[in-house]
Design an enzyme around this catalytic site. Structure first.
Site, PDB file in Angstrom:
ATOM      1  N   TYR A 111       3.558   9.787   1.936  1.00 60.68           N
ATOM      2  CA  TYR A 111       5.010   9.653   1.880  1.00 60.68           C
ATOM      3  C   TYR A 111       5.648  10.949   2.363  1.00 60.68           C
ATOM      4  CZ  TYR A 111       4.349   5.256  -0.533  1.00 60.68           C
ATOM      5  OH  TYR A 111       3.985   3.969  -0.827  1.00 60.68           O
ATOM      6  N   GLU A 168      -0.751  -5.386   1.780  1.00 52.85           N
ATOM      7  CA  GLU A 168      -0.453  -4.536   0.628  1.00 52.85           C
ATOM      8  C   GLU A 168       0.987  -4.740   0.197  1.00 52.85           C
ATOM      9  OE1 GLU A 168      -1.341  -0.052  -1.044  1.00 52.85           O
ATOM     10  OE2 GLU A 168      -1.300  -0.371   1.121  1.00 52.85           O
TER      11      GLU A 168
END
Length: 561
Positions: free
Chosen positions: A168, A417
């Protein structure tokens, strides 16, 4: 980066997706979006008995953030690390991977992480204001401290918590989160200092400079711009109306681009889904759908909206058309698509059965409490061809590719996912659409968007509204090869303002050849590293070669200092 060697209570919170790591930045965005959905559409949630559940989901996150913020200038931003976790396929109950905690502080700043967490707690304080005022006051105090910390010690969090960078990374920087936090604090407190912050820093932090059609856990500019437009439409702009109008112009660029009536539109798959990227594209579909929904409602209900219709380059976008487009995106997610597949797990007759998720893919401890090791999980459970033993009810997976194709395979993590920030924006959208049933909204169908035409010639000059950058394109050479005519296009970018432009980002669409003179970035193209700023009156030139019509070059973001 500061790694905790001792013990700290960080029980609670959310894993980001199918792994067992707590990443603070996407978790905070998830909580902000759930809170915003409740604030806008809590009445509709209450009507179907779901408001309490939604509030509990928010509180599960904010309880964790209170623990993660033990001091005014300390915030724990990650528990566990992706590298260790990705070497292990294990139920959370059996977890044997590192639980090391990582934090930011004055020596190791993270303005984006602290800013997003401040936004989450400020938004959540409004959720609990009438039912739990003591808790709301506590959240607001944390939000104010975190915002002050984020603004005072500026820096990107992934430079301090480096283990987050590959998972991230903060590609958009921290300017958007500082403005996002200020907007939510103004919404929560009505204190003019936060609105003043948005107005004073709109240029320097990019709020008035970013024209972008993507909204998510990393880039918050469209969200900030929609909130600013709301303040303007509500008559809450005060002396800052002119600056907030510039924010609003960028918000409307986002809306027009999404619904297909902008100068540069979000691409769509043959089945009609908005498409940005192969890896977890649906995160952008749900986030955009929420912004479109609230903006359409603001434009309809609030004074000063001019009747609600947006003036887009390719024609007016009326609120009912925007909402009908949102409905088309939600219907696509729920199964109205070429494959007939619902991308919400557990909904409909056909949905993903092999979701890339550790807890879902291994039998529940209630069924078999035997310990499952990292390698046993990978050898016995990960490669199984059967569907998951546990259904991840309500989760939104990454979704199909640009051709509407989807492979329901556990190792296809780009598509199968699920992530919390996929589902969070849909909370409010679904409540809004459910509340609209019987109001006549379902009668409206969005017609195919009109295609915007590019009136570019061999020499053209363009300057976007409120942008300081003038763009001039010229054909400098032409030649024929293999029955095709090729053109060398020279593009000159000139800063026509009296200030310095930094962090300039360009969008180059309809590019069919090679480009020289710019670097590729997460969001579009940027000037080369040796040119970090474009001073007043100065120019930058790049070239590209292709056959046929010129590419569409536009400014998507900048900061003005």
């Amino acid at each position: 980066m500061f790694c905790l060697a001792g013990q700290v209570d960080l029980v609670g919170g959310y894993y980001d997706a199918g792994d067992n790591v707590k990443f603070g930045l996407p978790m905070a965005f998830t909580v902000t979006m759930m809170s915003w959905g409740i604030l806008e559409y809590g009445r509709q949630m209450a009507a179907v008995g779901e408001l309490r559940n939604a509030m509990d989901a928010v509180k599960w996150g904010t309880d964790y953030f209170i623990k993660a913020h033990p001091e005014p200038e300390v915030l724990y931003g990650e528990v566990g690390d992706g590298d260790t976790d990705h070497g292990c396929w294990q139920r959370p109950e059996d977890m044997s991977t590192s639980r090391q905690a990582f934090r930011i502080d004055p020596q190791n700043p993270g303005s984006d992480l602290a800013g997003e967490t401040a936004a989450a707690m400020a938004a959540a304080s409004l959720v609990f204001r009438s039912t739990y005022p003591g808790y709301a006051n506590l959240l607001l105090q944390h939000a104010k401290e975190l915002f002050q910390f984020a603004d005072k010690y500026r820096g990107k969090y992934d430079a301090s918590i480096t283990v987050a960078r590959n998972y991230y990374g903060s590609f958009s920087g921290y300017g958007d989160e500082l403005l996002w936090a200020a907007a939510w604090l103004y919404e929560a407190t009505e204190e003019g200092c936060y609105l003043e912050y948005m107005a004073r820093n709109g240029d320097a932090l990019g709020g008035t400079g970013w024209f972008i059609n993507q909204f998510g856990w990393d880039v918050k500019y469209p969200g900030v711009q929609v909130l600013a437009a709301k303040f303007l439409l509500q008559g809450r702009a005060g002396a800052h109306a002119a600056t907030l109008q510039r924010y609003r112009q960028n918000a409307e660029f986002f809306v027009c681009s999404c619904v297909g009536k902008g100068a540069v539109n979000v691409p769509r798959t043959p089945g009609g889904m908005m498409y940005h990227q192969r890896w977890n594209n649906l995160q952008f579909v749900t986030s955009a759908s929420f912004l479109l929904t609230v903006y359409a409602d603001y434009a309809t209900a609030l004074p000063g909206s001019g009747g609600g219709a947006l003036r887009c380059p390719a024609g007016a976008a009326r609120p009912f058309e925007i909402l009908a487009f949102v409905r088309s995106q939600v219907n696509y997610i729920l199964g109205d698509n070429p494959r007939g597949t619902s991308y919400m797990v557990g909904y409909g007759a056909s949905f993903p059965r092999q979701v890339h998720h550790r807890g879902a893919s291994i039998v529940s401890v209630r069924t078999d409490p035997s310990f499952v090791s990292c390698q046993e999980g990978y050898s016995a459970w990960y490669p199984r061809q059967a569907g998951n033993p546990n259904v991840l009810e309500g989760a939104i997976v990454g979704g199909p590719d640009e051709y509407d194709d989807f492979a329901d395979e556990r190792n296809n993590y780009e598509q199968t996912e699920a992530a919390t920030y996929n589902s969070a924006p849909l909370l409010g959208v679904l409540a809004r659409l459910a509340g609209a049933c019987g109001t006549g909204l379902e009668e409206y169908q969005l017609h195919p968007p009109e295609e915007a035409t590019a009136n570019q010639t061999s020499s053209s000059r363009l300057r976007q509204p409120s942008s300081p950058i003038e763009i001039e394109q010229n054909v400098t050479r032409t030649w024929a090869m293999r029955r095709a005519t090729y053109y060398r296009y020279s593009v000159t970018l000139t800063n026509r303002s009296r200030k310095t432009v930094r962090e300039l980002h360009l969008g180059v669409s309809e590019l069919r050849g090679r480009l020289w003179g710019l670097d590729k970035a997460r969001y579009g193209y940027v000037p080369p590293k040796w040119l970090p700023a474009l001073r007043a009156g100065k120019s930058l030139r790049f070239v590209y070669v292709q056959h046929g019509t010129p590419a569409n070059v536009r400014v998507i973001g900048y900061k003005l200092l």
